[in-house]
Structure formats: C-alpha cells, structure tokens
Design a protein around this motif. Structure first.
Motif, mmCIF file in Angstrom:
data_model
loop_
_atom_site.group_PDB
_atom_site.id
_atom_site.type_symbol
_atom_site.label_atom_id
_atom_site.label_comp_id
_atom_site.label_asym_id
_atom_site.label_seq_id
_atom_site.Cartn_x
_atom_site.Cartn_y
_atom_site.Cartn_z
ATOM 1 N N PRO A 173 0.816 -1.222 0.000
ATOM 2 C CA PRO A 173 0.000 0.000 0.000
ATOM 3 C C PRO A 173 0.852 1.275 0.000
ATOM 4 C CG PRO A 173 -0.788 -1.513 1.675
ATOM 5 C CD PRO A 173 0.480 -2.088 1.116
ATOM 6 N N TYR A 174 1.962 1.255 0.707
ATOM 7 C CA TYR A 174 2.833 2.425 0.727
ATOM 8 C C TYR A 174 3.477 2.650 -0.641
ATOM 9 C CZ TYR A 174 2.256 2.114 5.762
ATOM 10 O OH TYR A 174 1.733 2.072 7.012
ATOM 11 N N LEU A 175 3.845 1.564 -1.300
ATOM 12 C CA LEU A 175 4.421 1.690 -2.642
ATOM 13 C C LEU A 175 3.395 2.238 -3.632
ATOM 14 C CD1 LEU A 175 6.549 -1.570 -2.951
ATOM 15 C CD2 LEU A 175 7.360 0.773 -2.655
ATOM 16 N N LEU A 176 2.140 1.808 -3.492
ATOM 17 C CA LEU A 176 1.087 2.296 -4.379
ATOM 18 C C LEU A 176 0.842 3.797 -4.174
ATOM 19 C CD1 LEU A 176 -1.493 -0.632 -4.253
ATOM 20 C CD2 LEU A 176 0.029 -0.012 -6.127
ATOM 21 N N VAL A 177 0.984 4.251 -2.949
ATOM 22 C CA VAL A 177 0.798 5.674 -2.673
ATOM 23 C C VAL A 177 2.017 6.466 -3.138
ATOM 24 C CG1 VAL A 177 0.594 7.365 -0.815
ATOM 25 C CG2 VAL A 177 -0.785 5.284 -0.748
ATOM 26 N N ALA A 178 3.197 5.941 -2.935
ATOM 27 C CA ALA A 178 4.423 6.661 -3.250
ATOM 28 C C ALA A 178 4.769 6.622 -4.737
ATOM 29 C CB ALA A 178 5.578 6.099 -2.446
ATOM 30 N N ILE A 196 6.981 9.032 -9.709
ATOM 31 C CA ILE A 196 6.912 9.141 -11.168
ATOM 32 C C ILE A 196 6.826 10.613 -11.588
ATOM 33 C CG2 ILE A 196 5.461 8.663 -13.183
ATOM 34 C CD1 ILE A 196 4.833 5.935 -11.838
ATOM 35 N N VAL A 197 5.984 11.370 -10.899
ATOM 36 C CA VAL A 197 5.841 12.791 -11.231
ATOM 37 C C VAL A 197 7.158 13.533 -10.979
ATOM 38 C CG1 VAL A 197 4.705 14.934 -10.518
ATOM 39 C CG2 VAL A 197 3.351 12.878 -10.868
ATOM 40 N N LEU A 198 7.803 13.281 -9.864
ATOM 41 C CA LEU A 198 9.068 13.950 -9.571
ATOM 42 C C LEU A 198 10.150 13.595 -10.587
ATOM 43 C CD1 LEU A 198 9.199 13.694 -5.679
ATOM 44 C CD2 LEU A 198 8.836 15.737 -7.063
ATOM 45 N N LEU A 199 10.244 12.324 -10.945
ATOM 46 C CA LEU A 199 11.240 11.911 -11.932
ATOM 47 C C LEU A 199 10.955 12.525 -13.303
ATOM 48 C CD1 LEU A 199 11.820 8.150 -11.036
ATOM 49 C CD2 LEU A 199 13.410 10.056 -10.748
ATOM 50 N N SER A 200 9.683 12.582 -13.685
ATOM 51 C CA SER A 200 9.358 13.169 -14.985
ATOM 52 C C SER A 200 9.658 14.665 -15.009
ATOM 53 C CB SER A 200 7.906 12.914 -15.355
ATOM 54 O OG SER A 200 7.047 13.549 -14.432
ATOM 55 N N GLY A 239 12.301 16.179 -17.498
ATOM 56 C CA GLY A 239 11.812 17.251 -18.370
ATOM 57 C C GLY A 239 12.595 18.527 -18.196
ATOM 58 N N GLY A 240 12.943 18.862 -16.980
ATOM 59 C CA GLY A 240 13.740 20.061 -16.728
ATOM 60 C C GLY A 240 15.121 19.968 -17.328
ATOM 61 N N CYS A 241 15.741 18.814 -17.210
ATOM 62 C CA CYS A 241 17.071 18.636 -17.793
ATOM 63 C C CYS A 241 17.005 18.695 -19.314
ATOM 64 C CB CYS A 241 17.658 17.300 -17.372
ATOM 65 S SG CYS A 241 18.020 17.203 -15.612
ATOM 66 N N THR A 242 15.997 18.103 -19.892
ATOM 67 C CA THR A 242 15.855 18.101 -21.347
ATOM 68 C C THR A 242 15.597 19.500 -21.853
ATOM 69 O OG1 THR A 242 14.937 15.882 -21.235
ATOM 70 C CG2 THR A 242 14.592 17.089 -23.275
ATOM 71 N N ALA A 243 14.725 20.254 -21.185
ATOM 72 C CA ALA A 243 14.406 21.605 -21.637
ATOM 73 C C ALA A 243 15.619 22.514 -21.558
ATOM 74 C CB ALA A 243 13.266 22.177 -20.803
ATOM 75 N N SER A 244 16.389 22.415 -20.522
ATOM 76 C CA SER A 244 17.567 23.277 -20.414
ATOM 77 C C SER A 244 18.626 22.880 -21.434
ATOM 78 C CB SER A 244 18.138 23.231 -18.998
ATOM 79 O OG SER A 244 18.636 21.950 -18.714
ATOM 80 N N ARG A 245 18.703 21.617 -21.766
ATOM 81 C CA ARG A 245 19.687 21.175 -22.739
ATOM 82 C C ARG A 245 19.320 21.652 -24.138
ATOM 83 N NH1 ARG A 245 20.809 15.034 -22.931
ATOM 84 N NH2 ARG A 245 20.710 15.021 -25.156
ATOM 85 N N ILE A 246 18.046 21.619 -24.469
ATOM 86 C CA ILE A 246 17.609 22.075 -25.781
ATOM 87 C C ILE A 246 17.894 23.567 -25.919
ATOM 88 C CG2 ILE A 246 15.570 22.537 -27.207
ATOM 89 C CD1 ILE A 246 14.471 19.868 -26.236
#
Length: 75
Positions: free
Chosen positions: A6-11, A16-20, A24-31
């Motif tokens: 249950p903790y894994l399902l909540v976390a 996923i959102v934090l990693l994305s 995304g931030g690294c990709t945008a700054s690189r472009i």
C-alpha cells in the motif's frame, strides 16, 4: 512484504511525477543551450539577418548617393 505494497502504491505516482519533472527540466535546459550555441556558431538557414544587413547597406549607399547628387545640384 505485503505490508509495503500500500505504501508503494501511494508513493509510486509521486515518484513518477518527480522523476518526470526532473527529466523534463534537464531536457528543456539542454535544448535551450543547444539553440544558443547553434545561433552563436552557425547561421540559421531560415534567418533573414543576412538579407536585412544587405538591405540596410543598400539603403545607406542609396542615401549617400542621393546626398551627393543633391550637393552637386546645389553647387
């Protein structure tokens, strides 16, 4: 092990959102950096800067020629 599920399902969505966001931030700054370097070292094929420079130089030459003609006409 089953107590952790249950903790894994909540976390998982938060992770996923934090990693994305991080990826995304690294990709945008690189472009953005690549575009800056491209503009600095190579002209953009769709750029009209060269055309505008030529037009400005032609206008300057035409203006100087008109001033010369007007000066000759006044003398």
């Amino acid at each position: 092990m089953y107590r952790v599920v249950p903790y894994l399902l909540v976390a998982a969505p938060l992770i996923i959102v934090l990693l994305s966001l991080m990826v995304g931030g690294c990709t945008a700054s690189r472009i953005g950096g690549d575009r800056t370097e491209q503009a600095r070292f190579r002209p953009d094929p769709d750029s009209r800067a060269g055309e505008q420079l030529v037009n400005a130089l032609e206008r300057r030459e035409t203006r100087a020629e008109l001033h010369r003609i007007m000066d000759e006409a006044q003398q």
